[in-house]
Structure formats: C-alpha cells, structure tokens
Design a protein around this motif. Sequence first.
Motif: not given
Length: 69
Positions: A25-27, A51-56, A62-64
């Motif tokens: 992510l570069g963070i 994040i979605c791209e990295a974790l497919d 991720i959010l609920e």
Amino acid sequence: MAIVVNLDVMLAKRKIQSKELVEILGITAANLSILKTGKAKAIRFATLEAICEALDCQPGDILEYKSDK
C-alpha cells in the motif's frame, strides 16, 4: 452506531502479514495499525481500493456496521 474494521480477519484469510500489506500500500505501519484497531476517523477511497485490490476482497469484507442496540 459502530463501524467494525475486519482487516485482521482478511489478512489472516489471505495469509498476508501487516508488514507485507504496508509495503504493497505504501502507507506507514502506524497508519495501518490505526485502521486495523478501528481508531481511524476516516479512510480514503483510494486506500480502501488499494486494500481491496491487495487482499482480493470487497469493501464490505473489511468494513461492517453493527448496531449499538
């Protein structure tokens, strides 16, 4: 109203360490920690997308939302 961040769950499912995700992510590790603990006040769509791209996964993975009731 409570927004729950399930980033740890997705990292475990994808067998990716936080350190790897930080590099992708570069963070900073501190910023990722703030996201993981749910202490973030906001998240940029660009970061959520990365994040979605990295974790497919999807943002809903991720959010609920959980009611306080």
